[in-house]
Design an enzyme around this catalytic site. Sequence first.
Site, PDB file in Angstrom:
ATOM      1  N   GLN A 158      98.030  90.371  -2.637  1.00  0.00           N
ATOM      2  CA  GLN A 158      98.925  90.688  -3.751  1.00  0.00           C
ATOM      3  C   GLN A 158      98.737  92.116  -4.254  1.00  0.00           C
ATOM      4  O   GLN A 158      99.707  92.776  -4.633  1.00  0.00           O
ATOM      5  CB  GLN A 158      98.699  89.704  -4.906  1.00  0.00           C
ATOM      6  CG  GLN A 158      99.581  89.934  -6.119  1.00  0.00           C
ATOM      7  CD  GLN A 158     101.060  89.826  -5.813  1.00  0.00           C
ATOM      8  OE1 GLN A 158     101.439  89.264  -4.782  1.00  0.00           O
ATOM      9  NE2 GLN A 158     101.908  90.342  -6.681  1.00  0.00           N
ATOM     10  N   GLU A 159      97.510  92.603  -4.263  1.00  0.00           N
ATOM     11  CA  GLU A 159      97.240  93.925  -4.831  1.00  0.00           C
ATOM     12  C   GLU A 159      97.778  95.052  -3.949  1.00  0.00           C
ATOM     13  O   GLU A 159      98.438  95.970  -4.442  1.00  0.00           O
ATOM     14  CB  GLU A 159      95.728  94.110  -5.029  1.00  0.00           C
ATOM     15  CG  GLU A 159      95.172  93.413  -6.254  1.00  0.00           C
ATOM     16  CD  GLU A 159      95.580  94.110  -7.548  1.00  0.00           C
ATOM     17  OE1 GLU A 159      96.091  95.229  -7.501  1.00  0.00           O
ATOM     18  OE2 GLU A 159      95.370  93.507  -8.615  1.00  0.00           O
ATOM     19  N   SER A 160      97.493  95.013  -2.668  1.00  0.00           N
ATOM     20  CA  SER A 160      97.849  96.141  -1.801  1.00  0.00           C
ATOM     21  C   SER A 160      98.582  95.739  -0.535  1.00  0.00           C
ATOM     22  O   SER A 160      98.996  96.615   0.234  1.00  0.00           O
ATOM     23  CB  SER A 160      96.567  96.887  -1.391  1.00  0.00           C
ATOM     24  OG  SER A 160      95.756  96.061  -0.561  1.00  0.00           O
TER      25      SER A 160
END
Length: 672
Positions: free
Chosen positions: A490-492
């Site tokens: 989800q972050e990167s």
Amino acid sequence: MKSILARFATLVPLATMSGFAFVLPTASSTARSNPVDVELGPAEVSLQELRDAAPKVAQASSLTAPAMGVENPVSALPEPIVELKPNHRTPSEVDLLNELGLRANTQTEASGRVLARYVARSMSAPERVRYSRECEVLVGGNPRTFEVNEKSFACIPFALERIAAEKAASRRLALPRSGFLQGVRTAEQWPQLQGLTFSQAFARLDPLSLKDLRSLRALAQSTRNDCRFAGAASALIARAETFLPDDEAMATMDEFYPEAFRCLEPDEDGFERTHLRVGLLRLLRGEKLLARQSLLLAAHAENPQEDFRSWFWLGVIADSEKTTNVASSENTDLARYWNELRRRYPITIHSVLAAHSMGEDPVEAFSKNQVVRMERRAGQAWGEFNQASFVFEFLIARQEADALGEWSRFVARNFEAPSPSASLFWAWCHQKAQNHRTTIALLTRYFKDMEGKGASLETLNMFFPRAYSEEIISHADSVDPVLVFALIRQESAFDPRARSSANARGLMQMLPSTARKWMGNPEHELYLPSQNVKVGVQHLQHLLKRYDGNVEHVLAAYNAGPSNLDKWRKRFPNAGTLLFSDLIPFKETRTYVAIILRNAYWYGRLMVLQKDSLARNMQAKSAEARWRSETVHDLLSVAWGAENEGRSVASLERLFSVTRDGKSMPAPAERP
């Protein structure tokens, strides 16, 4: 794991511009003459003689070279629809040249190398200038319509760059200036809210204290029965939520909700948000019948954004009431609510928990969808999608890893696929380029457009990539590696060079200011996958310790900051895991938390099916993790037990319990 494309990239020598020159079309060739009537240049030879990595050339039929653009239909598009299978392979370079009506020879080999070098940005500055000048002549004034021959097909990327530039220029229109919106504070200003939508009124109402809220409540009472102020009423309800759990905030919401209930229409701004949030708050207060009324309205909004939440909690209410001697019709309601949720949103965390609660394994639905088709060519016109897809396949066939990565990023920035099956094909192409971010984005759109019908085990494995597994396994000693995978996705989206507008960097999107606690030179080291994961796991461990392993709190703090989380914990002090995440006021953060919980489930569930060494390693590391989240543990208990037991009742009950201790949030002391 190193890409297959990367391993073979060195086998293909890059062409230089020397010895290559575009030959301008003659008057006869501009009329789309047959290639046999045009000077072809060097004699035909096999690609095996030109480059060891290429397959032997088959004789190509003599076809008319297609002209680019919708005005010139193409008659030689082999198998535009293909099945997505684990072993799907792109057509060979020879087949792709045949698709253009071209034969494999030294000239097409030279043109192919030039195309790849231009896309990979490995040309020198003088070479790029020369390439651009030649392509300007060959492409002409309209990049959507030009003749393709042995030399000019190297200009397809140049033509698409021209098209992308034209589109970008057309989007740079002057945006209308919105004047400063003055806040409403006095009785004289209140009539200005007449006829405004929820969003417009929300921008004008901004109480900074309970005293301000009290003043606005008094002003709103003068128009409480006037539907022209429904937008203002729903905005006041949203603003009052900021001051929960104060009794006056609850009383304000209760006082003005009837106006929103009576006046807001399903297609109006704020309809879904108002009814959904009031419904969830009523559920937290133990008012199940009133909560069901609000959630049913929210679920029937036009163009809903969060109806999966409404359907899920409607099912929870029905499920809780069927055990209290309520009529059997509640069982029908439960099936209706959760079946609608599972049909439309089969991958969400809400859907998989509903499936397991009904005694069903969500994977079974995907196992039945083994035939999923991709559209590698759209229609009979050689337009933008077909051109871009051709270049994708051409670079994959040539095993040009660097060029493929550049082309993936260029296409992602500038073009959209025309259909769900075309989106799926591009998702497959982007995955080959290791561009997981775009693959995930395209599959998200694909699943939404297909309403869950296009999901299969193969698309799920594309949707949940397992990149950088070595770094994650080696550094996630104290933290569950499944949670680390879920968070990085989800972050990167597994992009080690990712950098946010807030300056968060790398796989786990760490801020340099945060990373300095554990590393000396965060400015550069955060882009190194191993270092980023090492520091990110230490930060995650710190948050798990701070918030007693409550992963919904950890994730909210990771995304929105500890100060915002502290406000929300005070606002909803006793909300259960999933209800708390659904009540988070920031849409970005509540989506973020729900997605990572979903990711954790699916990474765990797919590992059971893959049964490879990585899956076994992950399960062992997860069991040994010192800092374990009870929520992630429950999700994995459900995911890993699904193959044998179908579900874990205790884990499920904890996951969607309305409150942590079984006690409802108290109702307000003041009731209108």
